[in-house]
Structure formats: structure tokens, C-alpha cells
Write a protein that holds these residues in place. Structure first.
Motif, PDB file in Angstrom:
ATOM      1  N   MET A 326      56.678  83.551   9.021  1.00 36.84           N
ATOM      2  CA  MET A 326      57.269  82.320   8.316  1.00 36.84           C
ATOM      3  C   MET A 326      57.500  81.036   9.549  1.00 36.84           C
ATOM      4  O   MET A 326      57.685  79.773   9.168  1.00 36.84           O
ATOM      5  CB  MET A 326      59.011  82.652   8.326  1.00 36.84           C
ATOM      6  CG  MET A 326      59.533  83.954   7.548  1.00 36.84           C
ATOM      7  SD  MET A 326      59.397  83.063   5.906  1.00 36.84           S
ATOM      8  CE  MET A 326      60.636  81.842   6.011  1.00 36.84           C
ATOM      9  N   ASP A 345      54.643  82.366  20.559  1.00 34.12           N
ATOM     10  CA  ASP A 345      54.633  82.944  20.365  1.00 34.12           C
ATOM     11  C   ASP A 345      54.782  84.356  22.140  1.00 34.12           C
ATOM     12  O   ASP A 345      54.413  83.623  22.963  1.00 34.12           O
ATOM     13  CB  ASP A 345      53.651  83.711  19.042  1.00 34.12           C
ATOM     14  CG  ASP A 345      53.892  85.053  18.878  1.00 34.12           C
ATOM     15  OD1 ASP A 345      54.362  85.002  17.288  1.00 34.12           O
ATOM     16  OD2 ASP A 345      54.382  86.419  19.032  1.00 34.12           O
ATOM     17  N   GLU A 404      63.576  89.802  13.228  1.00 30.66           N
ATOM     18  CA  GLU A 404      64.796  89.729  12.906  1.00 30.66           C
ATOM     19  C   GLU A 404      65.746  90.774  13.472  1.00 30.66           C
ATOM     20  O   GLU A 404      66.063  91.789  13.081  1.00 30.66           O
ATOM     21  CB  GLU A 404      65.189  89.878  11.459  1.00 30.66           C
ATOM     22  CG  GLU A 404      66.450  90.103  10.465  1.00 30.66           C
ATOM     23  CD  GLU A 404      67.336  88.757  10.227  1.00 30.66           C
ATOM     24  OE1 GLU A 404      66.203  88.003  10.999  1.00 30.66           O
ATOM     25  OE2 GLU A 404      67.935  88.135   9.633  1.00 30.66           O
ATOM     26  N   LYS A 409      67.094  88.110  19.538  1.00 24.65           N
ATOM     27  CA  LYS A 409      67.440  86.719  18.893  1.00 24.65           C
ATOM     28  C   LYS A 409      68.045  86.392  19.945  1.00 24.65           C
ATOM     29  O   LYS A 409      67.689  84.545  19.789  1.00 24.65           O
ATOM     30  CB  LYS A 409      67.352  86.539  17.950  1.00 24.65           C
ATOM     31  CG  LYS A 409      66.527  86.993  16.655  1.00 24.65           C
ATOM     32  CD  LYS A 409      67.123  86.078  14.833  1.00 24.65           C
ATOM     33  CE  LYS A 409      66.245  86.572  14.067  1.00 24.65           C
ATOM     34  NZ  LYS A 409      65.229  86.455  13.800  1.00 24.65           N
ATOM     35  N   ASN A 429      66.161  80.292  12.408  1.00 20.61           N
ATOM     36  CA  ASN A 429      65.661  80.664  10.698  1.00 20.61           C
ATOM     37  C   ASN A 429      66.323  82.505   9.694  1.00 20.61           C
ATOM     38  O   ASN A 429      65.882  82.910   9.329  1.00 20.61           O
ATOM     39  CB  ASN A 429      63.877  80.679  10.343  1.00 20.61           C
ATOM     40  CG  ASN A 429      63.230  81.433   9.360  1.00 20.61           C
ATOM     41  OD1 ASN A 429      63.989  80.635   7.710  1.00 20.61           O
ATOM     42  ND2 ASN A 429      62.791  81.770   9.482  1.00 20.61           N
ATOM     43  N   SER A 431      67.502  85.475   8.534  1.00 19.83           N
ATOM     44  CA  SER A 431      68.018  86.107   6.907  1.00 19.83           C
ATOM     45  C   SER A 431      69.741  86.539   7.195  1.00 19.83           C
ATOM     46  O   SER A 431      70.137  86.087   5.743  1.00 19.83           O
ATOM     47  CB  SER A 431      67.240  86.608   6.098  1.00 19.83           C
ATOM     48  OG  SER A 431      65.993  86.360   5.982  1.00 19.83           O
TER      49      SER A 431
HETATM   50  P1  NAD Z   1      57.217  88.103  11.863  1.00 18.08           P
HETATM   51  O1  NAD Z   1      56.986  89.704  11.805  1.00 18.08           O
HETATM   52  O2  NAD Z   1      55.693  88.509  11.114  1.00 18.08           O
HETATM   53  O3  NAD Z   1      57.249  87.313  13.200  1.00 18.08           O
HETATM   54  C1  NAD Z   1      57.868  87.384  13.850  1.00 18.08           C
HETATM   55  C2  NAD Z   1      57.123  86.832  15.481  1.00 18.08           C
HETATM   56  O4  NAD Z   1      57.432  86.625  16.057  1.00 18.08           O
HETATM   57  C3  NAD Z   1      55.507  87.718  15.878  1.00 18.08           C
HETATM   58  O5  NAD Z   1      54.415  87.089  15.317  1.00 18.08           O
HETATM   59  C4  NAD Z   1      55.794  87.595  16.954  1.00 18.08           C
HETATM   60  O6  NAD Z   1      54.905  88.490  17.939  1.00 18.08           O
HETATM   61  C5  NAD Z   1      57.137  87.316  17.368  1.00 18.08           C
HETATM   62  N1  NAD Z   1      58.035  87.105  18.522  1.00 18.08           N
HETATM   63  C6  NAD Z   1      58.987  88.506  19.056  1.00 18.08           C
HETATM   64  N2  NAD Z   1      59.197  88.548  20.270  1.00 18.08           N
HETATM   65  C7  NAD Z   1      58.911  87.040  19.912  1.00 18.08           C
HETATM   66  C8  NAD Z   1      59.293  86.086  21.304  1.00 18.08           C
HETATM   67  N3  NAD Z   1      60.477  86.375  21.905  1.00 18.08           N
HETATM   68  N4  NAD Z   1      59.077  84.640  21.720  1.00 18.08           N
HETATM   69  C9  NAD Z   1      58.263  83.991  20.841  1.00 18.08           C
HETATM   70  N5  NAD Z   1      58.404  85.241  18.860  1.00 18.08           N
HETATM   71  C10 NAD Z   1      58.389  86.640  19.781  1.00 18.08           C
HETATM   72  O7  NAD Z   1      58.305  88.146  11.149  1.00 18.08           O
HETATM   73  P2  NAD Z   1      58.854  86.470  10.266  1.00 18.08           P
HETATM   74  O8  NAD Z   1      58.653  87.753   8.620  1.00 18.08           O
HETATM   75  O9  NAD Z   1      58.331  85.537  10.363  1.00 18.08           O
HETATM   76  O10 NAD Z   1      60.713  86.245   9.998  1.00 18.08           O
HETATM   77  C11 NAD Z   1      60.708  86.159  10.621  1.00 18.08           C
HETATM   78  C12 NAD Z   1      62.203  85.504  10.883  1.00 18.08           C
HETATM   79  O11 NAD Z   1      62.573  84.967   8.989  1.00 18.08           O
HETATM   80  C13 NAD Z   1      63.237  86.171  10.436  1.00 18.08           C
HETATM   81  O12 NAD Z   1      64.507  86.244  11.465  1.00 18.08           O
HETATM   82  C14 NAD Z   1      63.136  86.761   8.834  1.00 18.08           C
HETATM   83  O13 NAD Z   1      64.809  87.387   8.655  1.00 18.08           O
HETATM   84  C15 NAD Z   1      63.053  85.397   8.436  1.00 18.08           C
HETATM   85  N6  NAD Z   1      62.341  84.765   7.811  1.00 18.08           N
HETATM   86  C16 NAD Z   1      61.765  85.787   7.388  1.00 18.08           C
HETATM   87  C17 NAD Z   1      61.605  85.834   5.821  1.00 18.08           C
HETATM   88  C18 NAD Z   1      60.688  87.013   4.900  1.00 18.08           C
HETATM   89  O14 NAD Z   1      60.532  86.344   3.842  1.00 18.08           O
HETATM   90  N7  NAD Z   1      59.558  87.041   5.256  1.00 18.08           N
HETATM   91  C19 NAD Z   1      62.822  84.886   4.463  1.00 18.08           C
HETATM   92  C20 NAD Z   1      63.048  83.869   5.801  1.00 18.08           C
HETATM   93  C21 NAD Z   1      63.771  83.916   7.402  1.00 18.08           C
END
Ligand code: NAD
Length: 716
Positions: A326, A345, A404, A409, A429, A431
Motif C-alpha cells: 500500500m 520505511d 496492521e 501503528k 491507511n 483497514s
Molecule cells: P505490507 O506488509 O506490504 O507493508 C508494510 C510495510 O511497513 C513494510 O514495508 C514494513 O517494513 C513497513 N514498516 C513496518 N514498521 C514500520 C515503521 N515503524 N515505520 C515505517 N515502516 C514500517 O502491508 P500493506 O499490505 O502495504 O498494508 C499496510 C497497511 O495498509 C495496513 O494497515 C493494511 O491494513 C492497510 N491496507 C492494506 C490493504 C491491502 O489490500 N494490502 C488495503 C487497504 C489497506
């Protein structure tokens, strides 16, 4: 002045040439409302009666020529009986015939957008000169209609059947050079030369250098192809149109049929056929839904405009926390649409992945010639990957998209807040996590809200902006503005488990779980729901969303709404999850996924799925389509009503648009609330009662019962 109205005026220029100008008072654009059509009729009569006019140019006093019919008038008009709509269309056509039949040459100067009735106006003139910036087309099929002001009659007679079928059935909007190539316009000139060029063309006709009568006659007689060729032209293009549009969108094919029907007729007979055909499509549920959708889209834009007015700040620099699926998508979209963004990140590898993903998406654009290489370089350079908060003091908006997990968060958000300048906006962001609870970790909760994107970010048009208890109007305003700047359609909602879209989607999955429990075949359910109009059925959708994500979100929903969404049986998705079947992401869920030739996942049936779920479900049995649709759609629709009832979403229009943009609700059905309207609130409550024994998600909300008792509907 030969004629002066509120939308149309006619005045004499030099040399006996008159100018009919469209300039609708009090509006920024010209459109064909009923009053304008009436004035056009009167202006035509005045021109005919004036003995001094030798030629006419038709112009616009606005930046656009005419954007089309006034769609806000359609809803009421289409409630009339079919024959009255046909008579109305035929009467309106008299205005266009009045111009076409004037006893002197006529030239239309198309200065900007000329769509629908705008292009039909131009077609009623002998010649059309377009400015290089003009955009023309007949997009009526997008509203479930086809042209009803003579477009199906004149266009095939002017540019030939094949081209006309393409213009009308696909409903595209075309640039001036394409219009010239296809013969829709006769010349293209620079904007500043437009009026002179139109006058010059009238003069050439008057000097006998161009035969405008012959040109006019082509539009008034039968199409001159030999009958066999004629039939072939319609049949070949018709088959293509039918295949492209699909059975849920009947208007394009209806347009082809009408054109074929009147091909052998003169103009006046042909217009009668067109008017009758137009009235027929106007009465289809698809037209009702698609016209409604257009109006709902306008209503959402208006609601968003009102939000932005409440103090949106400029967004010159953004930041995203997390470079995952995302975060990477958000960074790409922000840069693509011109807002530089810092992507932070905690892992170098994640940053590489995020940048890699963005380059891949941009390279695809370059490959498809939608972007040049220097722009790609510039766009990429607008994403700044980092492991620290160095530049966060200059950032206007931060979107958090880390894992998540509520604790992580909260700590990431609080940490980021410490680096921001006064008045910067922070968003999550998430969910599934309560925005109000996340806000409790912050010093300035008023500057915080939810900003929920959908996956894949660059493809999905919806962004939910979620207002928590303490979120300020300025914060909402700024996030709405940022989402718009990113080319997205924001919908502002209030905080609750699942926000709007997932709160409505999960009862739909609940309905799926119950059908499975009762012995339905997931493949049958998918097929029925796809036929109903969904881009993918529920099992396939769950695979695409990710079964782990789905199971987690279902648990959050069950906790939030135990009286409806806590089920007393083991859901098949949980069975998939326990067997490490996570969907597309690990190649196996309800279906198995193999790579196709293009490297995209292709779903194939996996018999093992049936074996795995068999101990948890009733013996397999066939359900009829109607029951499947009812059991899937009632929970989704009733939950949408509850969101309106609980003030999670501000209006029926916003609720419907969110479902269309967010989860691909079939657009030709207009959204969940319009779908209820199409069945009738009373009949829908009765349907709920029929299935109420299945559980809370099938029970009609009080609001719906009240509406049914009063005979009300959502959209009037
Ligand atoms: P992901 O696991 O692909 O990415 C998460 C990223 O966050 C990783 O690159 C990780 O290294 C990084 N991270 C962890 N701790 C951190 C910190 N302290 N500072 C900076 N970066 C950090 O997850 P995603 O699928 O991209 O989801 C991210 C968010 O978006 C979640 O809250 C999820 O619920 C939400 N979301 C996901 C979707 C989906 O379909 N994947 C859709 C809508 C919302």
C-alpha cells in the motif's frame, strides 16, 4: 438582434451572415435543457422568417460548445410513459430540423466540448469547423441511452455506417483531428481562427464554390449502400458491439438496431424510429441506474467541494510511512499526479521493493506510450525513499501504511507526529483499526483521520476519508483535497468497525458463508454473482483480497457488530485459512492459481477445496439463482441502509458511489440503495422477512421499514 433568449441569441453580422450563439445565462457551460431546446425552435423560426439572412454560423459564448443534454431533467422525464417520451423526443427534433432546413448555408463553429446534444446540434448544420482544442462525441450509451436528437440518423449518413456504429456504440469522446479523419467535422483550425473560418466557409457556399445543398441532402435521404452491403455492415459491427457491451448493457446494441431499422428511410421517418427507440431505452432499468449514477457522482463531487471549502491546506509535499504494497502504491500515485512524496520505511529492502514496484508501473506506461522516458524519470525522482524523519518538518500530509497492528501503528503515528510542523495532517491507511482509538495516542488528534486506499492503489478509484471523534473539518478538507489531487474519488465517512466499505462488504461474505454452510457450491455462487454483474464472485474476491486479511477483518466485524456478524458456525474461509490457503498471494485459496502467458494469475478449479470444506458444510445441493442473489445481496444492502441510518455516510448517493468505486458493485444497477429502489422498498422488506430466519444480517433495518410503510424510496 434577430432573436434573444436566455440561452440562445441570433444577431446579424456583416454581409447578410447571422450568428446563432449558445450562451446559457447563469451557468458556466451550455447544455440542452428543455428551455434551450424551446429557444432553439424559436430562433430557427425567427431566422427563417427574416428575409435578410443569407447564411448562418452557430457559435458558443462559453469555453465549451455544448456539453450535452441537461441530465438533471432526465429522471423526471423518464418517468413519463414510453409514448410520451417518444413524442417529446420527436418534438425536440423539430428544433434541430428547423436549423437543418433553413433556406441558406449553415456552419457550426465547435470551439470546445461538443457532446451528445452538442454534437447533434453541430450535425444539423451543413458543415462543421472545429477548433484544435475541441472534443466531440456521442456518449449517451454511458447513461444506458443512445442519441435522441437525430444523432443515430445524421451521423451514419454523414460518416458511414461502420464509423457511426463505433462512435455511437462505444460512446467515446474524440479530439478534433480524429473527428476530421472520420469526417465528423470538415475542418480543424486554431481557436483564434475559428469564427473567421466558419464565416469564410459560409461565404464559399454563397459564392457557389461549395455545394451545401448536396451536403445537406445526404443527411435527409436513405443511406445509399446497396441492401446486402448495408445488412453486412450492420451485422458485422452489431456482433462486435453485442460482444463488447455484454448483456447487461443493452443500449449500444439497441442503437445499432435502430440505425439498421431506419437506414432505408428518409430523415423524418428515421427520426420517428429513433425517437421510439430512444423512449424504449430510456425506460430500461439500466438507463435509470446509469443516469442515477451520473447524478450521484455529481452529488459526491458537490459534497466533496463543500468539505474542501472548510479550510483545505495546500499540499506541496507528502510522506508515506511504510513502503509495502500500500505504501509503495500511495507513493507511486502521489508522484504520478504531481505531489512529491517522501517514502519512509524501517528496512532498506522494503524501500527497494517500493521503488522497484513504482518503476515497474511507470515502465509499463512508457511501454504503452502513455508516458515518455523523461517524464518517467521525473516522476520517479519525486519519490524520495528514506529510513529517517529528516525532512518531515516540511511535510503537509503524512499517510501511515505500516503493518496492521494497533500498538505498532500507535507508536509510529506518535513518533511521526513529533517531527511534523504545526498544522500538518496525519492519516492512517488502516483497514480495520478504529481511527478514534489510534487518535488517542496523539497530542493533536484534531489533525488526524483515516485515509483508506484500496488495493491496487493505482487502479482503485475510491478513497475513504474517515472522521474520528476529534478530527477537525480542516483535516478532512485537506485529505479530500489530497485524494482528489491523486486522481481519486474520496468519500467522507464516520468512524466505525470496517468504516463504510468493509462494513458493507463483510455481511455479503457472511451471506456467502451461510450459503456454503447450507450446501451451496462456491463455483455456482461465483457464476451467479458474476452474471448478476459483479466483476468477480465472492469466493474469487476473497482469494484476491487475501483469505488471511478476510478472516482477520471478519473477526473485527464480529467484535464490532456481534448481534449480526458473530456467526455460530465455522465459515469456509476460516477452513481455507487453517489449511494455509491464503488466496492469490500464495497461489491457492478457494481456487488454485497458475501463471498465464502474460505472467498473470489464472484461476483453476481445485477439487481439494471441496474435500476440505466437506466436514463443515451440509450435503452439496443446487440453489436456484434467485435464492443465491437474494441471500448474497440482502446482507450487503441492509448494511448499507444501516450505515445511512447510523450516519456513517452522509447521503444515499455517497453510499452507492463508494460501493461502485470501492468494490466494483455492478454500475448498471446503480449501487445498493438504488438496487433496493429498483425492487421497491416494500418488496425489499418483504424479501428480508422471507430470509430473516437466517440471522441478523437478513433483518430489515428500522429505517427501511419506515420508508416502506410510507412508500418512500432513496432516490425519489
Ligand atoms: P505490507 O506488509 O506490504 O507493508 C508494510 C510495510 O511497513 C513494510 O514495508 C514494513 O517494513 C513497513 N514498516 C513496518 N514498521 C514500520 C515503521 N515503524 N515505520 C515505517 N515502516 C514500517 O502491508 P500493506 O499490505 O502495504 O498494508 C499496510 C497497511 O495498509 C495496513 O494497515 C493494511 O491494513 C492497510 N491496507 C492494506 C490493504 C491491502 O489490500 N494490502 C488495503 C487497504 C489497506
Amino acid at each position: 438582434m434577430i432573436y434573444s433568449g436566455k440561452a440562445v441569441s441570433v444577431q446579424m453580422l456583416d454581409d447578410g451572415i447571422a450568428e446563432l450563439k449558445f450562451d446559457l445565462q447563469g451557468e458556466s457551460v451550455n447544455k440542452f435543457n428543455q428551455a434551450t431546446v424551446q429557444e432553439l425552435t424559436e430562433a430557427g423560426a425567427a431566422l427563417k422568417a427574416d428575409g435578410n439572412v443569407k447564411g448562418l454560423i452557430v457559435t458558443s459564448g462559453k469555453n465549451v460548445f455544448i456539453v450535452g443534454a441537461d441530465i438533471t431533467e432526465f429522471t423526471e422525464m423518464f418517468k413519463l410513459p414510453e409514448d410520451e417520451i417518444a413524442s417529446w423526443a420527436l418534438r425536440a427534433n423539430q428544433a434541430f430540423n428547423g436549423i437543418e432546413d433553413l433556406p441558406f448555408p449553415t456552419v457550426c463553429a465547435i470551439n470546445g466540448i461538443a457532446l451528445g446534444g452538442g454534437l447533434e446540434m453541430a450535425l444539423s448544420c451543413d458543415f462543421r469547423v472545429a477548433s484544435t482544442v475541441a472534443q466531440v462525441g456521442l456518449p449517451e450509451v454511458k447513461l444506458g441511452l443512445f442519441p435522441g436528437f437525430g444523432g443515430t440518423v445524421r451521423l451514419p449518413r454523414v460518416i458511414g455506417v461502420d464509423n457511426a456504429v463505433e462512435w455511437i456504440a462505444a460512446g467515446g469522446q474524440h479530439k478534433a483531428d480524429r473527428a476530421l479523419k472520420d469526417g465528423v467535422v470538415d475542418a480543424v483550425v486554431a481557436p483564434e481562427q475559428l469564427k473567421d473560418a466558419a464565416i469564410a466557409l459560409v461565404k464559399e457556399c454563397l459564392a457557389g464554390k461549395i455545394d451545401h445543398q448536396a451536403k445537406r441532402l445526404e443527411k435527409q435521404v436513405a443511406i445509399t449502400l446497396p441492401p446486402l452491403e448495408n445488412m453486412m455492415a450492420f451485422q458485422t459491427s452489431g456482433a462486435f458491439v453485442a460482444q463488447q457491451a455484454g448483456r447487461n448493457y443493452p443500449a449500444p446494441m439497441a442503437a445499432v438496431n435502430v440505425m439498421q431499422q431506419h437506414a432505408g428511410m428518409n430523415r423524418d421517418q428515421a427520426l420517428e424510429v429513433e425517437s421510439k427507440g430512444f423512449a424504449k431505452v430510456a425506460k430500461t432499468p439500466q438507463a435509470t441506474a446509469l443516469v442515477g449514477l451520473f447524478l450521484a457522482d455529481q452529488a459526491v463531487k458537490k459534497a466533496n467541494g463543500a468539505h474542501v471549502k472548510k479550510g483545505a491546506k495546500d499540499i506541496n509535499l507528502a510522506a508515506v510511512l511504510g513502503a509495502g504494497i500500500m505504501g509503495g502504491g500511495i507513493a507511486f500515485q502521489s508522484a504520478l499526479k504531481g505531489t512529491p512524496i517522501i517514502m519512509k520505511d524501517i528496512a532498506d529492502k522494503a524501500l527497494d521493493l517500493g521503488m522497484g514496484e513504482a518503476s515497474k508501473l511507470l515502465a509499463k506506461r512508457v511501454e504503452r506510450k502513455r508516458m515518455d522516458a523523461p517524464t518517467m524519470g521525473k516522476t520517479l525522482s519525486m519519490i524520495r525513499p528514506t529510513l529517517n524523519y529528516g525532512d518531515f518538518g516540511n511535510v503537509d500530509v503524512v499517510v501511515e501504511a505500516v503493518v496492521e497492528n494497533e500498538k505498532i501503528k500507535q507508536s509510529v503515528l506518535a513518533e511521526a507526529e513529533g517531527h511534523l510542523k504545526d498544522g500538518a495532517v496525519l492519516a492512517s491507511n488502516t483497514s480495520t483499526i478504529s481511527i478514534t482509538r489510534l487518535a488517542s495516542a496523539l497530542k493533536k488528534p484534531e489533525n488526524f483521520a483515516g485515509m483508506h486506499f484500496f488495493n491496487p492503489v493505482h487502479m482503485m478509484p475510491l478513497v475513504e476519508i474517515i472522521r474520528a471523534e476529534k478530527t477537525s473539518d480542516e483535516t478532512i478538507a485537506t485529505l479530500v483535497k489530497y485524494a482528489q489531487k491523486m486522481g481519486k474519488n474520496p468519500v467522507v465517512v464516520n468512524d466505525c468497525p470496517g468504516f463504510l466499505v468493509n462494513r458493507v462488504l463483510f455481511p455479503y461474505f457472511g451471506g456467502f458463508g451461510m450459503l456454503m454452510r447450507d450446501g451451496a457450491d462456491f463455483q455456482q455462487v461465483d457464476k451467479v454473482m458474476e452474471k448478476f454483474g459483479w466483476p468477480m464472485g465472492p469466493a474469487y474476491l476473497m482469494d484476491v483480497v487475501g483469505i488471511d486479511t478476510g478472516v482477520h477483518a471478519a473477526a473485527v466485524m464480529a467484535e464490532g457488530f456481534p448481534e449480526r456478524m458473530q456467526y455460530d458456525f465455522k465459515d469456509v474461509s476460516t477452513v481455507m485459512y487453517e489449511n494455509k490457503r491464503l488466496g492469490q498471494k500464495n497461489g491457492i485459496g478457494f481456487y488454485r492459481y497458475e501463471e498465464d502467458k502474460k505472467g498473470k494469475p489464472k484461476k483453476v478449479v481445485d477439487e481439494a477445496t471441496y474435500e476440505l470444506i466437506q466436514p463443515h458444510v451440509a450435503a452439496r445441493k443446487e440453489f436456484d439463482d434467485e435464492e443465491i442473489i437474494a441471500r448474497m445481496m440482502i446482507p450487503l444492502c441492509t448494511e448499507t441502509v444501516r450505515c445511512l441510518e447510523d450516519n456513517i455516510v452522509g447521503s444515499a448517493a455517497e453510499a452507492d458511489m463508494a460501493m461502485i468505486y470501492g468494490i466494483g458493485f455492478p454500475p448498471f444497477r446503480g449501487g445498493p440503495l438504488r438496487y433496493i429502489d429498483s425492487i421497491g422498498t416494500e418488496a425489499f422488506v418483504a424479501l428480508c422477512e422471507k430470509y430473516a430466519h437466517l440471522g441478523g444480517i437478513y433483518q430489515a433495518p428500522q429505517m427501511l421499514k419506515d420508508m416502506a410503510a410510507k412508500g418512500e424510496s432513496f432516490f425519489g
